[in-house]
Design a protein around this motif. Structure first.
Motif, PDB file in Angstrom:
ATOM      1  N   ASN A 101      -9.319 -17.330  18.933  1.00 37.21           N
ATOM      2  CA  ASN A 101      -9.682 -17.564  20.427  1.00 37.21           C
ATOM      3  C   ASN A 101      -9.638 -16.826  21.135  1.00 37.21           C
ATOM      4  OD1 ASN A 101      -7.018 -18.158  21.751  1.00 37.21           O
ATOM      5  ND2 ASN A 101      -6.718 -19.049  20.130  1.00 37.21           N
ATOM      6  N   ILE A 102     -10.460 -16.561  22.152  1.00 41.79           N
ATOM      7  CA  ILE A 102     -10.242 -15.349  23.282  1.00 41.79           C
ATOM      8  C   ILE A 102      -9.166 -14.595  23.683  1.00 41.79           C
ATOM      9  CG2 ILE A 102     -11.655 -14.705  25.096  1.00 41.79           C
ATOM     10  CD1 ILE A 102     -13.744 -14.093  23.390  1.00 41.79           C
ATOM     11  N   PRO A 103      -8.238 -15.807  24.584  1.00 41.72           N
ATOM     12  CA  PRO A 103      -7.220 -15.593  25.087  1.00 41.72           C
ATOM     13  C   PRO A 103      -5.915 -15.048  24.141  1.00 41.72           C
ATOM     14  CG  PRO A 103      -7.632 -17.986  25.518  1.00 41.72           C
ATOM     15  CD  PRO A 103      -9.194 -17.227  24.065  1.00 41.72           C
ATOM     16  N   GLU A 104      -5.834 -15.214  23.010  1.00 44.06           N
ATOM     17  CA  GLU A 104      -5.205 -14.783  21.557  1.00 44.06           C
ATOM     18  C   GLU A 104      -5.125 -13.661  21.455  1.00 44.06           C
ATOM     19  OE1 GLU A 104      -4.064 -17.478  18.270  1.00 44.06           O
ATOM     20  OE2 GLU A 104      -3.254 -15.894  17.173  1.00 44.06           O
ATOM     21  N   ALA A 105      -7.255 -13.528  20.971  1.00 46.78           N
ATOM     22  CA  ALA A 105      -7.231 -12.267  20.999  1.00 46.78           C
ATOM     23  C   ALA A 105      -6.804 -11.422  22.074  1.00 46.78           C
ATOM     24  CB  ALA A 105      -8.758 -12.243  20.550  1.00 46.78           C
ATOM     25  N   ALA A 106      -6.659 -11.359  22.965  1.00 49.88           N
ATOM     26  CA  ALA A 106      -6.595 -10.458  24.293  1.00 49.88           C
ATOM     27  C   ALA A 106      -5.597 -10.223  24.086  1.00 49.88           C
ATOM     28  CB  ALA A 106      -7.570 -10.865  24.915  1.00 49.88           C
ATOM     29  N   HIS A 107      -4.669 -11.469  23.891  1.00 49.83           N
ATOM     30  CA  HIS A 107      -3.155 -11.323  24.360  1.00 49.83           C
ATOM     31  C   HIS A 107      -2.444  -9.766  23.649  1.00 49.83           C
ATOM     32  CE1 HIS A 107       0.332 -11.945  24.621  1.00 49.83           C
ATOM     33  NE2 HIS A 107       1.008 -11.997  22.804  1.00 49.83           N
ATOM     34  N   LEU A 108      -3.796 -10.179  22.057  1.00 49.95           N
ATOM     35  CA  LEU A 108      -3.518  -9.224  21.045  1.00 49.95           C
ATOM     36  C   LEU A 108      -3.705  -7.689  21.060  1.00 49.95           C
ATOM     37  CD1 LEU A 108      -4.297 -11.498  17.387  1.00 49.95           C
ATOM     38  CD2 LEU A 108      -1.596 -11.391  18.794  1.00 49.95           C
ATOM     39  N   VAL A 109      -4.502  -8.057  21.726  1.00 46.71           N
ATOM     40  CA  VAL A 109      -5.374  -6.345  22.277  1.00 46.71           C
ATOM     41  C   VAL A 109      -4.709  -5.437  23.574  1.00 46.71           C
ATOM     42  CG1 VAL A 109      -6.819  -5.206  23.563  1.00 46.71           C
ATOM     43  CG2 VAL A 109      -7.759  -6.858  21.836  1.00 46.71           C
ATOM     44  N   ARG A 110      -3.664  -6.627  24.613  1.00 43.52           N
ATOM     45  CA  ARG A 110      -2.944  -5.981  25.559  1.00 43.52           C
ATOM     46  C   ARG A 110      -1.698  -5.514  24.577  1.00 43.52           C
ATOM     47  NH1 ARG A 110      -5.578 -10.283  28.737  1.00 43.52           N
ATOM     48  NH2 ARG A 110      -3.781 -11.524  28.286  1.00 43.52           N
ATOM     49  N   LEU A 111      -0.907  -6.368  23.679  1.00 42.67           N
ATOM     50  CA  LEU A 111       0.271  -6.028  22.734  1.00 42.67           C
ATOM     51  C   LEU A 111      -0.211  -4.250  22.442  1.00 42.67           C
ATOM     52  CD1 LEU A 111       1.120  -8.510  20.911  1.00 42.67           C
ATOM     53  CD2 LEU A 111       1.932  -8.029  23.142  1.00 42.67           C
ATOM     54  N   ALA A 112      -1.072  -4.653  21.957  1.00 42.61           N
ATOM     55  CA  ALA A 112      -1.742  -2.803  20.917  1.00 42.61           C
ATOM     56  C   ALA A 112      -1.794  -1.573  22.740  1.00 42.61           C
ATOM     57  CB  ALA A 112      -2.990  -2.933  20.035  1.00 42.61           C
ATOM     58  N   GLU A 113      -2.467  -2.243  23.497  1.00 43.64           N
ATOM     59  CA  GLU A 113      -2.494  -1.314  24.072  1.00 43.64           C
ATOM     60  C   GLU A 113      -1.455  -0.588  25.325  1.00 43.64           C
ATOM     61  OE1 GLU A 113      -7.668  -1.884  25.240  1.00 43.64           O
ATOM     62  OE2 GLU A 113      -5.872  -2.732  26.647  1.00 43.64           O
ATOM     63  N   GLN A 114      -0.849  -1.867  25.339  1.00 40.62           N
ATOM     64  CA  GLN A 114       0.412  -1.192  26.228  1.00 40.62           C
ATOM     65  C   GLN A 114       1.548  -0.692  25.134  1.00 40.62           C
ATOM     66  OE1 GLN A 114       1.573  -5.553  26.797  1.00 40.62           O
ATOM     67  NE2 GLN A 114       0.517  -5.896  28.256  1.00 40.62           N
ATOM     68  N   GLY A 115       1.448  -0.643  23.599  1.00 36.52           N
ATOM     69  CA  GLY A 115       2.505  -0.209  23.246  1.00 36.52           C
ATOM     70  C   GLY A 115       1.707   1.163  22.863  1.00 36.52           C
ATOM     71  N   SER A 116       0.255   1.867  23.680  1.00 35.48           N
ATOM     72  CA  SER A 116      -0.144   3.076  22.907  1.00 35.48           C
ATOM     73  C   SER A 116      -0.458   3.383  21.596  1.00 35.48           C
ATOM     74  CB  SER A 116       0.484   3.795  23.596  1.00 35.48           C
ATOM     75  OG  SER A 116       0.394   3.988  25.251  1.00 35.48           O
ATOM     76  N   VAL A 117      -0.103   1.548  20.646  1.00 31.74           N
ATOM     77  CA  VAL A 117      -1.000   1.353  19.977  1.00 31.74           C
ATOM     78  C   VAL A 117      -2.615   1.514  19.602  1.00 31.74           C
ATOM     79  CG1 VAL A 117      -0.554   0.708  17.644  1.00 31.74           C
ATOM     80  CG2 VAL A 117       1.318   0.883  18.358  1.00 31.74           C
ATOM     81  N   PRO A 118      -2.907   2.431  18.370  1.00 34.75           N
ATOM     82  CA  PRO A 118      -4.898   2.298  17.995  1.00 34.75           C
ATOM     83  C   PRO A 118      -4.623   0.635  17.083  1.00 34.75           C
ATOM     84  CG  PRO A 118      -4.077   4.156  16.981  1.00 34.75           C
ATOM     85  CD  PRO A 118      -2.710   3.643  17.793  1.00 34.75           C
ATOM     86  N   MET A 119      -5.954   0.574  17.378  1.00 32.25           N
ATOM     87  CA  MET A 119      -6.243  -0.855  16.873  1.00 32.25           C
ATOM     88  C   MET A 119      -7.618  -0.955  16.367  1.00 32.25           C
ATOM     89  SD  MET A 119      -6.097  -4.826  18.062  1.00 32.25           S
ATOM     90  CE  MET A 119      -4.195  -5.345  17.844  1.00 32.25           C
ATOM     91  N   MET A 120      -7.416  -0.825  15.053  1.00 33.82           N
ATOM     92  CA  MET A 120      -8.819  -0.768  14.886  1.00 33.82           C
ATOM     93  C   MET A 120      -9.745  -2.413  14.050  1.00 33.82           C
ATOM     94  SD  MET A 120     -11.125   1.091  11.202  1.00 33.82           S
ATOM     95  CE  MET A 120     -11.865   2.091  12.197  1.00 33.82           C
ATOM     96  N   VAL A 121     -10.411  -2.922  14.325  1.00 37.78           N
ATOM     97  CA  VAL A 121     -11.004  -3.964  13.206  1.00 37.78           C
ATOM     98  C   VAL A 121     -12.455  -3.488  12.515  1.00 37.78           C
ATOM     99  CG1 VAL A 121     -11.893  -6.646  13.966  1.00 37.78           C
ATOM    100  CG2 VAL A 121     -10.435  -5.290  15.792  1.00 37.78           C
ATOM    101  N   GLY A 122     -11.364  -4.280  11.342  1.00 34.32           N
ATOM    102  CA  GLY A 122     -12.511  -3.939   9.905  1.00 34.32           C
ATOM    103  C   GLY A 122     -13.770  -4.645  10.440  1.00 34.32           C
ATOM    104  N   LEU A 123     -14.798  -3.409  10.940  1.00 35.55           N
ATOM    105  CA  LEU A 123     -16.173  -3.732  11.110  1.00 35.55           C
ATOM    106  C   LEU A 123     -17.054  -3.247   9.902  1.00 35.55           C
ATOM    107  CD1 LEU A 123     -15.851  -4.828  14.911  1.00 35.55           C
ATOM    108  CD2 LEU A 123     -16.515  -6.428  13.193  1.00 35.55           C
ATOM    109  N   ASN A 124     -16.862  -3.623   8.526  1.00 39.80           N
ATOM    110  CA  ASN A 124     -17.371  -2.434   8.392  1.00 39.80           C
ATOM    111  C   ASN A 124     -18.959  -2.762   7.774  1.00 39.80           C
ATOM    112  OD1 ASN A 124     -16.594  -5.456   6.702  1.00 39.80           O
ATOM    113  ND2 ASN A 124     -17.306  -4.477   4.980  1.00 39.80           N
ATOM    114  N   PHE A 125     -19.835  -3.581   7.783  1.00 36.77           N
ATOM    115  CA  PHE A 125     -21.204  -3.616   8.147  1.00 36.77           C
ATOM    116  C   PHE A 125     -21.394  -2.268   9.107  1.00 36.77           C
ATOM    117  CE2 PHE A 125     -22.165  -7.646   6.066  1.00 36.77           C
ATOM    118  CZ  PHE A 125     -20.953  -7.768   5.619  1.00 36.77           C
TER     119      PHE A 125
END
Ligand SMILES: NC(=O)c1ccc[n+]([C@@H]2O[C@H](COP(=O)([O-])OP(=O)(O)OC[C@H]3O[C@@H](n4cnc5c(N)ncnc54)[C@H](O)[C@@H]3O)[C@@H](O)[C@H]2O)c1
Length: 342
Positions: A101-125
Protein backbone atom coordinates in the motif's frame (compact mmCIF):
# COMPACT_ATOMS: atom_id res chain seq x y z
CA UNK A 1 36.22 -2.91 -2.77
CA UNK A 2 33.69 -5.75 -2.54
CA UNK A 3 30.16 -5.12 -1.33
CA UNK A 4 29.30 -7.76 1.26
CA UNK A 5 25.61 -8.55 1.02
CA UNK A 6 23.19 -10.18 3.44
CA UNK A 7 20.69 -12.00 1.21
CA UNK A 8 17.31 -12.24 2.94
CA UNK A 9 14.66 -14.40 1.32
CA UNK A 10 15.95 -17.48 -0.48
CA UNK A 11 12.95 -18.48 -2.53
CA UNK A 12 12.65 -18.29 -6.31
CA UNK A 13 13.90 -14.72 -6.60
CA UNK A 14 16.52 -14.99 -3.85
CA UNK A 15 18.12 -17.82 -5.80
CA UNK A 16 18.28 -15.66 -8.95
CA UNK A 17 20.05 -13.07 -6.83
CA UNK A 18 22.49 -15.61 -5.37
CA UNK A 19 23.47 -16.63 -8.91
CA UNK A 20 23.81 -13.03 -10.10
CA UNK A 21 25.94 -12.01 -7.10
CA UNK A 22 28.13 -15.11 -7.57
CA UNK A 23 28.95 -13.83 -11.06
CA UNK A 24 29.77 -10.27 -9.96
CA UNK A 25 33.39 -9.26 -9.40
CA UNK A 26 32.33 -6.50 -6.99
CA UNK A 27 29.87 -8.24 -4.65
CA UNK A 28 29.53 -11.36 -2.53
CA UNK A 29 26.88 -12.91 -0.31
CA UNK A 30 28.19 -13.08 3.27
CA UNK A 31 25.07 -14.44 5.01
CA UNK A 32 21.72 -16.02 4.27
CA UNK A 33 18.53 -15.07 6.13
CA UNK A 34 15.28 -17.01 5.76
CA UNK A 35 12.87 -18.46 8.35
CA UNK A 36 12.50 -21.62 6.26
CA UNK A 37 15.36 -24.09 6.94
CA UNK A 38 14.67 -25.90 3.64
CA UNK A 39 15.28 -22.66 1.72
CA UNK A 40 18.56 -22.15 3.61
CA UNK A 41 19.63 -25.75 2.86
CA UNK A 42 18.90 -25.34 -0.84
CA UNK A 43 20.83 -22.05 -1.07
CA UNK A 44 23.82 -23.56 0.76
CA UNK A 45 23.81 -26.61 -1.52
CA UNK A 46 23.63 -24.52 -4.71
CA UNK A 47 25.66 -21.45 -3.86
CA UNK A 48 27.94 -22.50 -1.00
CA UNK A 49 27.68 -22.53 2.77
CA UNK A 50 27.35 -19.15 4.53
CA UNK A 51 26.35 -18.14 8.07
CA UNK A 52 22.59 -18.78 8.30
CA UNK A 53 19.97 -16.75 10.13
CA UNK A 54 16.19 -16.92 10.50
CA UNK A 55 15.83 -13.15 10.09
CA UNK A 56 17.63 -10.29 8.37
CA UNK A 57 17.71 -8.40 11.68
CA UNK A 58 19.69 -11.24 13.36
CA UNK A 59 22.07 -11.41 10.40
CA UNK A 60 22.70 -7.65 10.54
CA UNK A 61 23.41 -7.83 14.29
CA UNK A 62 25.80 -10.77 13.92
CA UNK A 63 27.70 -9.70 10.78
CA UNK A 64 29.55 -6.38 11.30
CA UNK A 65 31.46 -6.87 8.04
CA UNK A 66 28.22 -6.89 5.97
CA UNK A 67 27.67 -3.58 4.15
CA UNK A 68 24.45 -4.05 2.12
CA UNK A 69 21.08 -5.74 2.59
CA UNK A 70 19.15 -7.41 -0.21
CA UNK A 71 15.51 -8.22 0.55
CA UNK A 72 14.05 -10.92 -1.70
CA UNK A 73 11.37 -11.86 0.80
CA UNK A 74 7.64 -11.32 0.18
CA UNK A 75 6.61 -7.65 0.38
CA UNK A 76 5.16 -7.89 3.91
CA UNK A 77 6.54 -6.46 7.13
CA UNK A 78 9.77 -5.05 5.76
CA UNK A 79 9.95 -2.12 8.20
CA UNK A 80 12.03 -3.71 10.94
CA UNK A 81 14.49 -5.11 8.36
CA UNK A 82 14.86 -1.69 6.77
CA UNK A 83 15.22 0.00 10.18
CA UNK A 84 18.00 -2.42 11.15
CA UNK A 85 19.87 -1.79 7.89
CA UNK A 86 19.46 2.00 8.09
CA UNK A 87 20.81 1.95 11.68
CA UNK A 88 23.97 0.34 10.28
CA UNK A 89 24.09 2.62 7.21
CA UNK A 90 23.72 -0.37 4.86
CA UNK A 91 22.47 0.38 1.30
CA UNK A 92 19.26 -1.45 0.45
CA UNK A 93 18.35 -3.47 -2.62
CA UNK A 94 14.71 -4.52 -2.26
CA UNK A 95 12.49 -6.60 -4.50
CA UNK A 96 9.39 -5.06 -6.00
CA UNK A 97 6.79 -4.20 -4.86
CA UNK A 98 8.35 -2.28 -1.97
CA UNK A 99 5.10 -2.66 0.00
CA UNK A 100 1.45 -3.44 -0.68
CA UNK A 101 0.00 0.00 0.00
CA UNK A 102 1.11 3.58 -0.62
CA UNK A 103 1.32 4.90 2.97
CA UNK A 104 3.57 2.00 4.02
CA UNK A 105 5.77 2.26 0.92
CA UNK A 106 6.14 6.03 1.44
CA UNK A 107 7.02 5.43 5.10
CA UNK A 108 9.77 2.96 4.12
CA UNK A 109 11.17 5.39 1.54
CA UNK A 110 11.28 8.13 4.17
CA UNK A 111 13.06 5.86 6.67
CA UNK A 112 15.87 5.30 4.18
CA UNK A 113 15.99 8.95 3.10
CA UNK A 114 16.12 10.20 6.69
CA UNK A 115 19.06 7.86 7.34
CA UNK A 116 20.72 8.92 4.03
CA UNK A 117 20.79 5.28 2.99
CA UNK A 118 20.37 4.58 -0.75
CA UNK A 119 17.46 2.29 -1.64
CA UNK A 120 17.05 0.53 -4.99
CA UNK A 121 13.94 -1.43 -5.96
CA UNK A 122 14.43 -4.56 -8.10
CA UNK A 123 13.01 -3.34 -11.42
CA UNK A 124 15.10 -5.65 -13.56
CA UNK A 125 12.84 -5.28 -16.64
CA UNK A 126 14.31 -1.81 -17.16
CA UNK A 127 17.61 -3.54 -17.99
CA UNK A 128 16.28 -5.92 -20.68
CA UNK A 129 17.75 -5.37 -24.15
CA UNK A 130 14.19 -5.00 -25.45
CA UNK A 131 13.67 -2.05 -23.10
CA UNK A 132 17.03 -0.44 -23.83
CA UNK A 133 16.65 -0.82 -27.62
CA UNK A 134 13.07 0.51 -27.56
CA UNK A 135 14.37 3.62 -25.82
CA UNK A 136 17.12 3.91 -28.44
CA UNK A 137 14.56 3.59 -31.26
CA UNK A 138 12.56 6.42 -29.73
CA UNK A 139 15.70 8.55 -29.29
CA UNK A 140 16.96 7.89 -32.85
CA UNK A 141 13.70 9.33 -34.21
CA UNK A 142 13.08 6.97 -37.17
CA UNK A 143 9.60 6.12 -35.89
CA UNK A 144 9.05 9.54 -34.37
CA UNK A 145 7.57 10.35 -30.99
CA UNK A 146 5.42 7.90 -28.99
CA UNK A 147 1.72 8.83 -29.09
CA UNK A 148 -0.30 5.85 -27.85
CA UNK A 149 0.24 2.24 -26.87
CA UNK A 150 -1.33 -1.16 -26.34
CA UNK A 151 0.33 -3.38 -23.75
CA UNK A 152 -0.92 -6.97 -23.63
CA UNK A 153 0.35 -9.62 -21.23
CA UNK A 154 -1.83 -12.73 -21.22
CA UNK A 155 -0.87 -15.75 -19.21
CA UNK A 156 -2.42 -18.67 -17.37
CA UNK A 157 -0.21 -18.50 -14.26
CA UNK A 158 -0.54 -21.77 -12.37
CA UNK A 159 0.03 -20.44 -8.86
CA UNK A 160 0.32 -24.00 -7.51
CA UNK A 161 3.38 -24.80 -9.64
CA UNK A 162 6.22 -25.88 -7.31
CA UNK A 163 8.66 -23.40 -8.83
CA UNK A 164 6.41 -20.37 -8.18
CA UNK A 165 5.80 -18.42 -4.97
CA UNK A 166 2.52 -19.18 -3.16
CA UNK A 167 1.57 -15.95 -1.36
CA UNK A 168 -0.05 -14.39 -4.49
CA UNK A 169 -2.75 -17.08 -4.30
CA UNK A 170 -4.28 -15.40 -1.27
CA UNK A 171 -3.12 -11.75 -1.47
CA UNK A 172 -5.32 -8.85 -2.58
CA UNK A 173 -4.98 -7.87 -6.28
CA UNK A 174 -2.07 -10.25 -7.06
CA UNK A 175 -1.75 -9.40 -10.77
CA UNK A 176 -1.51 -5.67 -10.08
CA UNK A 177 0.97 -5.71 -7.20
CA UNK A 178 3.15 -8.60 -8.38
CA UNK A 179 3.15 -8.31 -12.18
CA UNK A 180 1.55 -5.14 -13.53
CA UNK A 181 3.95 -3.15 -11.35
CA UNK A 182 6.72 -4.19 -13.78
CA UNK A 183 4.65 -3.22 -16.83
CA UNK A 184 3.58 0.14 -15.41
CA UNK A 185 7.15 0.91 -14.42
CA UNK A 186 8.34 -0.01 -17.93
CA UNK A 187 5.86 2.37 -19.56
CA UNK A 188 6.93 5.26 -17.32
CA UNK A 189 10.59 4.50 -17.95
CA UNK A 190 10.44 3.99 -21.72
CA UNK A 191 8.12 6.90 -22.49
CA UNK A 192 9.73 9.25 -19.96
CA UNK A 193 6.29 10.46 -18.88
CA UNK A 194 4.51 10.32 -15.55
CA UNK A 195 1.03 8.83 -15.25
CA UNK A 196 -1.81 11.29 -14.65
CA UNK A 197 -5.17 9.49 -14.85
CA UNK A 198 -6.26 5.84 -14.74
CA UNK A 199 -9.53 4.11 -15.52
CA UNK A 200 -9.40 0.39 -14.73
CA UNK A 201 -11.37 -2.75 -14.11
CA UNK A 202 -10.05 -5.86 -12.39
CA UNK A 203 -11.86 -9.21 -12.32
CA UNK A 204 -11.46 -12.87 -11.53
CA UNK A 205 -12.75 -15.52 -13.97
CA UNK A 206 -14.86 -18.33 -12.48
CA UNK A 207 -12.05 -20.90 -12.83
CA UNK A 208 -9.45 -18.69 -11.10
CA UNK A 209 -7.21 -20.30 -8.48
CA UNK A 210 -6.48 -16.82 -7.04
CA UNK A 211 -8.54 -15.51 -4.15
CA UNK A 212 -8.51 -11.93 -5.45
CA UNK A 213 -8.64 -10.50 -8.99
CA UNK A 214 -6.06 -11.99 -11.35
CA UNK A 215 -7.01 -9.98 -14.44
CA UNK A 216 -6.69 -6.26 -15.16
CA UNK A 217 -7.75 -3.86 -17.91
CA UNK A 218 -6.68 -0.22 -17.70
CA UNK A 219 -6.60 2.96 -19.75
CA UNK A 220 -3.70 5.11 -18.62
CA UNK A 221 -3.14 8.75 -19.58
CA UNK A 222 0.38 10.10 -19.20
CA UNK A 223 1.66 13.63 -18.63
CA UNK A 224 2.82 14.10 -22.24
CA UNK A 225 -0.59 13.06 -23.55
CA UNK A 226 0.32 9.44 -24.33
CA UNK A 227 -2.54 7.00 -23.75
CA UNK A 228 -1.85 3.32 -22.99
CA UNK A 229 -4.42 0.56 -23.29
CA UNK A 230 -3.32 -2.20 -20.91
CA UNK A 231 -4.52 -5.77 -20.49
CA UNK A 232 -2.74 -7.98 -17.95
CA UNK A 233 -4.01 -11.49 -17.26
CA UNK A 234 -2.74 -14.07 -14.82
CA UNK A 235 -5.80 -16.21 -15.48
CA UNK A 236 -6.16 -16.28 -19.23
CA UNK A 237 -8.35 -19.09 -20.58
CA UNK A 238 -5.46 -20.48 -22.63
CA UNK A 239 -2.33 -21.98 -21.11
CA UNK A 240 -0.17 -20.59 -23.96
CA UNK A 241 1.19 -17.15 -23.02
CA UNK A 242 0.82 -14.10 -25.23
CA UNK A 243 2.74 -10.83 -25.03
CA UNK A 244 2.57 -7.78 -27.25
CA UNK A 245 3.65 -4.25 -26.49
CA UNK A 246 2.87 -1.94 -29.39
CA UNK A 247 3.73 1.76 -29.43
CA UNK A 248 2.27 3.92 -32.18
CA UNK A 249 4.46 6.92 -32.88
CA UNK A 250 4.30 9.99 -35.16
CA UNK A 251 6.15 8.16 -37.98
CA UNK A 252 5.65 4.44 -37.31
CA UNK A 253 5.36 1.70 -34.70
CA UNK A 254 7.51 -0.31 -32.31
CA UNK A 255 6.18 -3.80 -31.58
CA UNK A 256 7.62 -6.22 -29.00
CA UNK A 257 6.12 -9.70 -29.28
CA UNK A 258 7.82 -11.52 -26.43
CA UNK A 259 8.51 -10.52 -22.85
CA UNK A 260 12.26 -10.99 -23.33
CA UNK A 261 12.76 -10.47 -27.08
CA UNK A 262 11.12 -10.29 -30.52
CA UNK A 263 11.43 -6.53 -30.93
CA UNK A 264 10.42 -4.95 -34.24
CA UNK A 265 9.65 -1.60 -35.77
CA UNK A 266 8.06 -0.27 -38.96
CA UNK A 267 7.78 3.15 -40.53
CA UNK A 268 4.34 4.33 -41.59
CA UNK A 269 4.32 2.95 -45.17
CA UNK A 270 6.45 -0.19 -44.60
CA UNK A 271 4.75 -3.41 -45.72
CA UNK A 272 6.39 -5.49 -43.01
CA UNK A 273 8.08 -5.15 -39.64
CA UNK A 274 11.86 -4.86 -39.38
CA UNK A 275 13.29 -7.09 -36.62
CA UNK A 276 15.77 -5.56 -34.18
CA UNK A 277 18.86 -7.70 -33.57
CA UNK A 278 19.27 -8.40 -29.87
CA UNK A 279 22.22 -10.02 -28.08
CA UNK A 280 21.82 -13.44 -26.38
CA UNK A 281 19.90 -13.24 -23.12
CA UNK A 282 19.83 -15.51 -20.08
CA UNK A 283 16.34 -15.03 -18.66
CA UNK A 284 16.24 -13.51 -15.13
CA UNK A 285 20.06 -13.40 -15.02
CA UNK A 286 21.30 -11.02 -17.75
CA UNK A 287 19.02 -8.14 -16.81
CA UNK A 288 19.29 -8.76 -13.07
CA UNK A 289 23.10 -8.68 -13.37
CA UNK A 290 22.84 -5.26 -15.00
CA UNK A 291 20.56 -4.11 -12.21
CA UNK A 292 23.07 -5.31 -9.61
CA UNK A 293 25.96 -3.56 -11.36
CA UNK A 294 23.93 -0.32 -11.46
CA UNK A 295 23.33 -0.69 -7.71
CA UNK A 296 27.04 -1.28 -7.10
CA UNK A 297 28.02 1.71 -9.29
CA UNK A 298 25.79 4.00 -7.23
CA UNK A 299 26.96 2.59 -3.89
CA UNK A 300 30.67 2.62 -4.75
CA UNK A 301 30.70 5.99 -6.55
CA UNK A 302 28.12 7.78 -4.40
CA UNK A 303 26.08 8.63 -7.52
CA UNK A 304 22.24 8.83 -7.58
CA UNK A 305 20.56 5.44 -7.21
CA UNK A 306 18.55 4.34 -10.26
CA UNK A 307 15.18 2.61 -9.58
CA UNK A 308 15.18 4.33 -6.21
CA UNK A 309 12.38 4.00 -3.67
CA UNK A 310 10.96 7.47 -4.23
CA UNK A 311 10.71 6.91 -7.98
CA UNK A 312 9.02 3.55 -7.29
CA UNK A 313 6.17 5.31 -5.44
CA UNK A 314 4.93 6.65 -8.79
CA UNK A 315 4.65 3.13 -10.27
CA UNK A 316 3.01 1.85 -7.08
CA UNK A 317 0.53 4.72 -7.36
CA UNK A 318 -0.52 3.37 -10.77
CA UNK A 319 -1.23 -0.01 -9.18
CA UNK A 320 -3.24 1.56 -6.37
CA UNK A 321 -5.12 3.81 -8.82
CA UNK A 322 -6.23 0.71 -10.78
CA UNK A 323 -7.49 -0.96 -7.61
CA UNK A 324 -9.44 2.14 -6.52
CA UNK A 325 -10.79 2.76 -10.02
CA UNK A 326 -12.11 -0.79 -10.27
CA UNK A 327 -13.61 -0.79 -6.77
CA UNK A 328 -15.29 2.61 -7.12
CA UNK A 329 -16.00 2.44 -10.88
CA UNK A 330 -14.46 5.84 -11.61
CA UNK A 331 -11.40 7.50 -13.11
CA UNK A 332 -8.65 8.07 -10.53
CA UNK A 333 -5.93 10.70 -10.67
CA UNK A 334 -2.40 9.79 -9.66
CA UNK A 335 -2.27 13.02 -7.64
CA UNK A 336 -5.15 11.73 -5.51
CA UNK A 337 -3.31 8.46 -4.82
CA UNK A 338 0.01 10.16 -4.10
CA UNK A 339 -1.72 12.35 -1.52
CA UNK A 340 -1.75 9.15 0.61
CA UNK A 341 2.05 9.23 0.53
CA UNK A 342 2.25 12.54 2.42
N1 LIG B 1 12.04 -8.77 -10.13
C1 LIG B 1 11.56 -9.94 -10.54
O1 LIG B 1 11.61 -10.29 -11.70
C2 LIG B 1 10.94 -10.86 -9.51
C3 LIG B 1 10.65 -12.19 -9.84
C4 LIG B 1 10.06 -12.99 -8.85
C5 LIG B 1 9.80 -12.47 -7.59
N2 LIG B 1 10.10 -11.17 -7.32
C6 LIG B 1 9.85 -10.58 -5.99
O2 LIG B 1 10.74 -11.18 -5.05
C7 LIG B 1 10.12 -11.28 -3.76
C8 LIG B 1 10.11 -12.74 -3.33
O3 LIG B 1 9.42 -13.51 -4.30
P1 LIG B 1 9.72 -15.06 -4.50
O4 LIG B 1 9.09 -15.43 -5.80
O5 LIG B 1 11.17 -15.36 -4.34
O6 LIG B 1 8.88 -15.69 -3.30
P2 LIG B 1 9.10 -17.12 -2.60
O7 LIG B 1 7.85 -17.38 -1.82
O8 LIG B 1 9.55 -18.12 -3.63
O9 LIG B 1 10.34 -16.88 -1.62
C9 LIG B 1 10.29 -16.00 -0.54
C10 LIG B 1 11.28 -16.49 0.51
O10 LIG B 1 11.33 -15.50 1.54
C11 LIG B 1 11.34 -16.18 2.79
N3 LIG B 1 10.88 -15.25 3.83
C12 LIG B 1 9.63 -15.02 4.27
N4 LIG B 1 9.66 -14.07 5.24
C13 LIG B 1 10.95 -13.70 5.39
C14 LIG B 1 11.61 -12.77 6.24
N5 LIG B 1 10.95 -12.02 7.12
N6 LIG B 1 12.96 -12.66 6.13
C15 LIG B 1 13.66 -13.40 5.24
N7 LIG B 1 13.07 -14.30 4.42
C16 LIG B 1 11.74 -14.45 4.49
C17 LIG B 1 10.45 -17.39 2.58
O11 LIG B 1 10.69 -18.41 3.55
C18 LIG B 1 10.85 -17.81 1.16
O12 LIG B 1 11.96 -18.71 1.20
C19 LIG B 1 8.72 -10.67 -3.94
O13 LIG B 1 8.76 -9.32 -3.56
C20 LIG B 1 8.45 -10.82 -5.44
O14 LIG B 1 7.54 -9.88 -5.96
C21 LIG B 1 10.68 -10.37 -8.23
Amino acid sequence: MTIKIILAGLGVRGRHWAEVIRRSARAEVVAYADPNPAALDLAAARFGERPRFATAEEAIAAMPEANALLLANPPYGRESQIRAAVARNMPLLIEKPLALNIPEAAHLVRLAEQGSVPMMVGLNFRYLDTTLRTMELLREGGVGTALFARFTYERYRDGHRPDLNKYPLTMDQPMLWEQSIHHFDLMRYVYGQDPVLIEALTWNPPYSMYKSDANVAALITFSGGLVANYQGLWQSAWAEPNFEWRTDCTKGVIIQKDQFGALHYAQHADKSLTPVTLPPHETWITETSRLLEAFLDAVLNGTPMPCNGRDHLMSLAMVEACAISSRERRAVTIAEVLAQAK
